[in-house]
Design a protein around this motif. Structure first.
Motif: not given
Length: 259
Positions: A204-212, A240-247, A252-259
């Motif tokens: 959601q970090w990516t989605a909201r910044r991409a939208k902006a 979110d980037f830390r989770e995406g990189r680790d996933a 594995r599928k990421p579980a992004f924490p930012f909401r």
């Protein structure tokens, strides 16, 4: 107010329903005035990642409530106040920070199509019929509303739509970019649910910044701004980037924490 606008949150998805099916969800002054506050509540609700806008009773919205025209257009002052409320509602939806999807069934006309164009994506049923009708009423649409139409379909097609006020079928709407996807009536809800699930599963970090950033580009920005440059750094330093990189490394599928 009454239940003319209804918001429900289920899982990651908030649904805003235009709920006047007896009038094909014609939009009243009260609905326009109430919408910005409802959107602010959804924006503040951490449970909701995606907003779906739809109409009750198999119709998105047949436009503004013509029964109010004699009152809202009674004087230049009342007309200006009415246009201000409509504009505030449209801009609140267009500027809403979370991803938005218009789920379009049946008629999507006038102010209803304006609301749909203020959403990020428009997913329609095969029976959808869309139109912007100022030419049939002797009205003029605002510059922001017209800009969103032009961004969706281009200059010439926007002129055709506005000059004629004609009804556009779902197939043509898809072909010219007025809607982004088309589905059979009985599969529309499932298709929208699939799209919201795809969006909600992503960062959601990516989605909201991409939208902006897309909004900045649509408004004419051509170079990196101080704010967008800062977002690049903040993303790399973010959870979110830390989770995406680790996933990715862990396959594995990421579980992004930012909401």
């Amino acid at each position: 107010m009454d239940d003319a606008l209804r918001v429900e949150v289920s899982g990651d998805v908030a649904t805003l329903t235009l709920n006047r099916p007896e009038t094909k969800n014609a939009l009243t002054l009260t609905m326009w005035s109430t919408l910005p506050g409802l959107l602010a509540e959804v924006a503040a609700d951490r449970a909701a990642k995606v907003l779906v806008v739809r109409g009750a009773g198999g119709t998105f919205a047949a436009g503004a409530n013509i029964g109010e025209f004699e009152t809202v257009y009674a004087t230049p002052e009342s007309t200006r106040a009415y246009f201000d409320r409509v504009g505030e509602a449209m801009e609140a939806l267009a500027a809403f920070e979370k991803p938005t999807i218009a789920m379009i069934e049946g008629a999507c006309v006038g102010g209803g199509l304006g609301l749909a164009l203020a959403c990020d994506l428009r997913i329609a049923a095969a029976d959808a019929r869309l139109a912007l009708t100022p030419a049939k009423l002797g009205l003029v649409y605002s510059l922001p509303d017209t800009r969103r139409l032009v961004q969706a379909v281009g200059l010439s097609r926007a002129k055709d739509i506005l000059f004629t006020g004609r009804l556009i079928g779902a197939e043509e709407a898809l072909a010219i970019g007025l809607v982004d996807a088309l589905h059979a009536q009985d599969t529309l809800v499932a298709a929208v649910a699939e799209k919201t699930a795809q969006i909600a599963a992503a960062s959601q970090w990516t989605a909201r910044r991409a939208k902006a950033i897309v909004s900045l580009i649509a408004d004419g920005e051509t170079g990196e701004t101080d704010e967008t440059a800062r977002w690049l750094i903040e993303a790399v330093e973010g959870e979110d980037f830390r989770e995406g990189r680790d996933a990715f490394l862990g396959k594995r599928k990421p579980a992004f924490p930012f909401r």
